[in-house]
Design an enzyme around this catalytic site. Sequence first.
Site, PDB file in Angstrom:
ATOM      1  N   GLU A  34      79.047  62.160  -4.664  1.00 42.41           N
ATOM      2  CA  GLU A  34      78.179  61.316  -3.791  1.00 42.41           C
ATOM      3  C   GLU A  34      77.486  61.583  -2.674  1.00 42.41           C
ATOM      4  OE1 GLU A  34      80.736  60.190  -5.649  1.00 42.41           O
ATOM      5  OE2 GLU A  34      79.939  58.746  -6.996  1.00 42.41           O
ATOM      6  N   HIS A  44      85.243  48.168  -8.340  1.00 40.23           N
ATOM      7  CA  HIS A  44      84.041  48.161  -8.891  1.00 40.23           C
ATOM      8  C   HIS A  44      83.098  46.779  -8.695  1.00 40.23           C
ATOM      9  CE1 HIS A  44      85.674  51.875 -10.344  1.00 40.23           C
ATOM     10  NE2 HIS A  44      84.532  52.042 -10.982  1.00 40.23           N
TER      11      HIS A  44
END
Lengths: 332, 324
Positions: free
Chosen positions: B59, B128
Amino acid sequence: MAGENGALRQGGGTLDANVARHLLVTMWRIRAFEERLEPLKRSSTVHGLTHLSIGQEAVAAGVCTQLGNDEIVYSNHRAHGHALAKGVDMGRLLAELMGRADGCCRGLGGSMHVVDVAHGFFGATGVVGGNLPFAVGAAFASRLRGDSAVVVVFFGDGAAQAGIFAESVNLASLWQVPVVFVCENNGFAEFTPRSAHTRVERVSDLAAPFHVTAATVDGNDVVEVHRAFGEVLASASAGKGPFLLECLTHRRSGHYVGDPGGYRVASDDESWRDKDPIGRLVRRGATEGWFGEDAARAIEAAARDEVEAAVAFASASPFPDLTLPADLTYAR
Amino acid sequence: MVRTTYAATVAATLAAAMRADERVVVFGEDVALGGPYLTTKGLAEAFGTARVVNTPISEAAICGAAIGAAQSGLRPVVEIMFVDFIGLALDQLVNGAAKAHFMSGGQLRVPMVLRTQGGAGQRGGAQHSQSLESWLVHVPGLKVVMPSSAREVAALLPSAIADDSPVVVVESKTLYFRHEDLPDEGVAPEPLGTARVLRQGRDVTIVATSRMVHEALEAARQLAMRGIDAEVIDPRTLVPLDLATIAASVVRTGRLVVAHEAVCHGGVGAEIAAQVQAACFYDLDAPVVRVGAPFTPVPLSPMLEDAYLPGTAEILDAVDAALD
């Protein structure tokens, strides 16, 4: 002198006297500038953390003098040498460090955030390793444009222990973009020696698992840095993917001006003084017939004169307008 | 009208942007395969893998490479698959993207879009399911967009891509497959920093973001049956925030409820409440009431997650409190 950059690329064989002279000029400009910074910082004329590269000038000179304005350099927190070698005006650089309106970033950046887009100097970062992926992205852009202009990113050996190093080298290898990672391994990560941070001896050892070609050179020998980077530059320009060049060097000063320095071993500093890149090039220049001692002294004197002119320019520059921060937070 | 979904509209809008401007490129994990929510479906087939580029699970490097590419003249649209993973990219986003224009004295520009998605309700567990937009709203130099529907994606994503500053677009996984009809002629781009009044009313103003816009509209429908006329405003972009539209409404209604799915504590609702009380103190007839999640991580167990999630019922309670 900046205008000569990029024209100083040279193939193999012995070094041209003009190139050698330009390397000495570049190193003396960096040395004289940074030696003058120390009192300016101690008198609070220069602001912010000020990281000096005294002793490491051969890397900046050997690399940046071979790059044109369209070849981007990303630098790190120890950026003055890279900036000067890449062509950033010394007066505007000093004005930036002094937080003045005529600074290359209008006084908003400072020592750790020097940028001069016109000279392809896309800047320094204050976060160790933070600049590595920018260079990969810029090289992605140059490949997509089709010109494959090489992008160079400087980093220290301390950055190699940050996760972003592995991510960036992996991505560069996967994408096969024209980026050159130039490591200045100065033996220290902030205040502690490399051996306290990692058991990997050479930063170049970290490149092989990613299938990135790497080499380690004597970073205090500007002739060697120039030769090695010239080869790497030619290969990267030819689209042969990313490269890593590790330059072993030595930081003669502290991590920043005012750092207590208790971690340094006096004998190390003594032995490195003989390896000083400027002294070595002066001696080599006399042997090779590139320039005599008088010419070398004249180069030093001219560099010190340029620094005094930069001090006068920067000192005369006003502080920026108070509305500037709000005007430049977003692009318009 | 054309029947579509939020996710399909993301893909269609990206395709239109790539067709219109060759500088637009897409990076991210599995983007060339369409991604887990199909938001980049068909892009690699249409534009090739030189412009629609899969990345490793890196990321920070994805975000950093986008910054470098943007500084070199491209207009990257990168995807961080879940906003929960944005912590890995935050140094790049906060110290790199957000400050480059400023620190360079205006020389560098970072015209990148970082797309990501958040929200709970799908039994994703605590890593999540988060709504982390308030982290981003706190950073000068970033713009933050939260489209609440396919229509808003079509209106705002092109403006985000055209913007010369870095823009984070926080989509909603809960809304991705909601069906929606868009006009045949398409939706024209609309400027960032403009709120949208979705329902006019005179008794109370409800400002809601992302999924909570739909909960607010449902609450307003139920309130209308009780004779209470609620105005519903979607700010659409959190930075810049269209305070003028919100304040004009509060001046008329005298009451404000701010609703988001993120935890209340330190959330965007607090900023909106503070700005409104400063602008409309003497027009307020009651304290501003905030709706948001409790100050705990998102639980997995269905009973617990359903209880955790703010929705229509919580907005109705908040309106009652504001009217009390």
